[in-house]
Write a protein that holds these residues in place. Structure first.
Motif, mmCIF file in Angstrom:
data_model
loop_
_atom_site.group_PDB
_atom_site.id
_atom_site.type_symbol
_atom_site.label_atom_id
_atom_site.label_comp_id
_atom_site.label_asym_id
_atom_site.label_seq_id
_atom_site.Cartn_x
_atom_site.Cartn_y
_atom_site.Cartn_z
ATOM 1 N N GLN A 1 0.816 -1.215 0.000
ATOM 2 C CA GLN A 1 0.000 0.000 0.000
ATOM 3 C C GLN A 1 0.849 1.263 0.000
ATOM 4 O O GLN A 1 0.445 2.284 -0.552
ATOM 5 C CB GLN A 1 -0.921 0.012 1.226
ATOM 6 C CG GLN A 1 -1.835 1.235 1.305
ATOM 7 C CD GLN A 1 -2.688 1.232 2.564
ATOM 8 O OE1 GLN A 1 -2.624 0.316 3.364
ATOM 9 N NE2 GLN A 1 -3.507 2.252 2.729
ATOM 10 N N PHE B 1 -7.926 -5.492 -0.737
ATOM 11 C CA PHE B 1 -7.398 -4.232 -1.261
ATOM 12 C C PHE B 1 -6.152 -4.370 -2.138
ATOM 13 O O PHE B 1 -5.129 -3.712 -1.890
ATOM 14 C CB PHE B 1 -7.079 -3.260 -0.112
ATOM 15 C CG PHE B 1 -8.118 -3.217 0.975
ATOM 16 C CD1 PHE B 1 -9.405 -2.800 0.705
ATOM 17 C CD2 PHE B 1 -7.816 -3.609 2.269
ATOM 18 C CE1 PHE B 1 -10.369 -2.763 1.709
ATOM 19 C CE2 PHE B 1 -8.770 -3.580 3.278
ATOM 20 C CZ PHE B 1 -10.054 -3.155 3.005
ATOM 21 N N THR C 1 -3.544 -3.456 -4.802
ATOM 22 C CA THR C 1 -3.242 -2.062 -5.150
ATOM 23 C C THR C 1 -3.012 -1.836 -6.639
ATOM 24 O O THR C 1 -2.949 -0.695 -7.069
ATOM 25 C CB THR C 1 -1.993 -1.581 -4.383
ATOM 26 O OG1 THR C 1 -0.852 -2.286 -4.869
ATOM 27 C CG2 THR C 1 -2.145 -1.809 -2.887
ATOM 28 N N ASN D 1 -13.735 3.615 -1.230
ATOM 29 C CA ASN D 1 -13.083 3.781 -2.531
ATOM 30 C C ASN D 1 -14.136 3.987 -3.625
ATOM 31 O O ASN D 1 -14.009 4.856 -4.497
ATOM 32 C CB ASN D 1 -12.229 2.535 -2.794
ATOM 33 C CG ASN D 1 -11.363 2.615 -4.035
ATOM 34 O OD1 ASN D 1 -11.812 3.021 -5.091
ATOM 35 N ND2 ASN D 1 -10.113 2.183 -3.909
ATOM 36 N N ARG E 1 -16.064 7.475 -2.914
ATOM 37 C CA ARG E 1 -15.220 8.640 -3.170
ATOM 38 C C ARG E 1 -14.736 8.717 -4.610
ATOM 39 O O ARG E 1 -14.263 9.749 -5.066
ATOM 40 C CB ARG E 1 -13.995 8.629 -2.241
ATOM 41 C CG ARG E 1 -14.328 8.748 -0.770
ATOM 42 C CD ARG E 1 -13.069 8.689 0.104
ATOM 43 N NE ARG E 1 -12.196 9.833 -0.138
ATOM 44 C CZ ARG E 1 -11.047 9.787 -0.783
ATOM 45 N NH1 ARG E 1 -10.611 8.636 -1.280
ATOM 46 N NH2 ARG E 1 -10.325 10.865 -0.942
ATOM 47 N N GLY F 1 -12.251 6.730 -5.773
ATOM 48 C CA GLY F 1 -10.839 6.363 -5.868
ATOM 49 C C GLY F 1 -10.261 6.066 -4.503
ATOM 50 O O GLY F 1 -10.895 6.280 -3.463
ATOM 51 N N SER F 2 -9.029 5.566 -4.499
ATOM 52 C CA SER F 2 -8.331 5.198 -3.270
ATOM 53 C C SER F 2 -7.738 6.422 -2.587
ATOM 54 O O SER F 2 -7.166 7.294 -3.242
ATOM 55 C CB SER F 2 -7.203 4.206 -3.605
ATOM 56 O OG SER F 2 -6.284 4.100 -2.548
ATOM 57 N N HIS F 3 -7.845 6.486 -1.249
ATOM 58 C CA HIS F 3 -7.224 7.593 -0.517
ATOM 59 C C HIS F 3 -5.709 7.483 -0.530
ATOM 60 O O HIS F 3 -5.009 8.452 -0.237
ATOM 61 C CB HIS F 3 -7.743 7.645 0.925
ATOM 62 C CG HIS F 3 -7.206 6.569 1.806
ATOM 63 N ND1 HIS F 3 -7.739 5.303 1.849
ATOM 64 C CD2 HIS F 3 -6.172 6.557 2.685
ATOM 65 C CE1 HIS F 3 -7.064 4.570 2.712
ATOM 66 N NE2 HIS F 3 -6.107 5.288 3.231
ATOM 67 N N ALA G 1 -8.530 2.182 -8.413
ATOM 68 C CA ALA G 1 -9.907 2.447 -8.014
ATOM 69 C C ALA G 1 -10.719 1.155 -8.053
ATOM 70 O O ALA G 1 -10.598 0.352 -8.981
ATOM 71 C CB ALA G 1 -10.534 3.489 -8.932
#
Length: 385
Positions: A178, A258, A260, A281, A284, A286-288, A293
């Protein structure tokens, strides 16, 4: 169908079955189980759902949200049983009727305040359950941070509990998975740590890299063996590379949390491993952390399960938004990502779909202005919210 005194009927509802949606129908509950359902008018009088959606209660496999109730502010520790009850109420009113509470296993000197509290929180969950204080049904997910020197010892203390249903292999070492992007990792820790300086982060990151090199390989082997010995499903976490995928296959992982990268997700899917992504995700967009995504994976058929992760209400929002964002996903398919599929992934075959004989874990959902609200929650046929 003949109505009985112990039977509850919900009528005038949209019904989410595992493979299709009944636009207007009814559902009957008896002795905590689903005893019947059908289209159009119910054969007997029932509670009017006013056209709202009736769907299975959601199954949450990965949420560490309990931690924010137990440590609501830095250095502030709440009564652990009261924290569990507060957290449980938020889950239930978000439509989650079964949850695997993710407890952090493995601690380090100078680590986060929640480190080393897994046993205490597991005990608080048990006490709340024994006191009949909980609305949802709670199991345990042991998040094993494999570079931590104490992780195997701590896991051994917890793994024999019957409520342990999942163990995950975590490695948040800077520079990989991550957090391949160290800039993003620094931003993440500044936000969580109340403003750590770069010098302090340098020390923290160096220690974590050293711990990973010293302990991770053996600890991972021991945790995998422990999970297999107790027949507990395993999850990998933040798979990024072909090597990570190979490790997941070798370790007989059931769920990949998750991933990546698109390449990792493709490899995991090809190996028959369920892919879990974060509902925030989806909501929003997308990924923080700047990783792939969830919606992009869904468009390629590479999304199996959603998890609310750190926002309980996101699970329902994401499931209902998926059909709007991915043309190949209909509502029944989207709802399976938060009900039937996660239940099956951890061996809970008695729930997660509206079918005769299954547990009557149900939620009534009303949507307005594209925002869903959970109006009613039933667990084993008993209204709990």
């Amino acid at each position: 169908m003949t109505s009985t005194k112990s039977e509850t009927v919900i009528a005038n509802a949209q019904i989410a079955l595992a493979d299709r949606i009944i636009d207007r129908g009814w559902i009957a509950i008896a002795d905590g189980r689903i005893s019947g359902f059908g289209e159009a008018d119910t054969p007997s009088a029932g509670e009017d759902a006013e056209g709202d959606l009736i769907m299975p209660g959601m199954i949450e496999l990965h949420t560490d949200h309990l931690e924010s109730h137990y440590v609501p502010r830095p250095k502030v520790f709440w009564n652990p049983i009261a924290a569990v009850v507060s957290y449980d109420g938020q889950l239930a009113t978000s439509g989650i009727t079964t949850v695997l509470d993710s407890l952090r296993v493995g601690r380090e000197d100078g680590g986060e305040e929640i480190d080393g509290r897994a046993g205490l929180l597991a005990g608080a969950i048990s006490a709340a359950r024994d006191g009949n204080l909980l609305r949802a049904e709670h199991f345990l997910h042991l998040r094993c941070e494999v570079p931590m020197v104490s992780v195997v010892e701590e896991a051994r203390e917890l793994v024999g509990r019957p409520e342990v249903r999942l163990m995950s292999l975590m490695d948040h070492t800077p520079g990989q998975r991550q957090f391949r992007d160290e800039v993003k990792l620094r931003d993440y820790y500044r936000g969580k740590g109340g403003g750590m300086t770069d010098a302090e982060l340098d020390v923290l990151f160096a220690r974590r890299v050293a711990d990973q090199q010293a302990y991770a390989a053996k600890n991972m082997r021991d945790i995998v063996t422990l999970a297999h010995d107790y027949a507990i499903p395993l999850a990998s976490h933040d798979d990024t590379t072909e090597e990570n995928v190979g490790d997941a296959v070798r370790d007989r992982v059931s769920v990949a949390e998750f991933p990546t990268t698109f390449e990792a997700a493709q490899g995991l899917h090809k190996a028959g491993i369920c892919i879990l992504m974060g509902a925030p995700n989806v909501v929003r967009g997308g990924s923080h952390s700047g990783n792939i995504a969830a919606v992009d994976l869904a468009r390629e058929g590479l999304l199996d399960i959603l998890s609310s992760d750190y926002v309980p209400s996101s699970l329902l929002m994401a499931a209902l938004q998926l059909p709007q964002q991915v043309q190949t996903i209909d509502l029944a398919t989207a709802i399976r990502t938060v009900t039937k599929t996660p239940a099956e992934a951890v061996g809970l075959a008695d729930r997660g779909e509206i079918a005769i004989g299954k547990r009557a874990d149900l939620i009534r959902v009303h949507v307005a202005h594209s925002v869903p609200v959970v109006r009613s929650v039933w667990r084993e046929g008993r209204r709990v919210a």
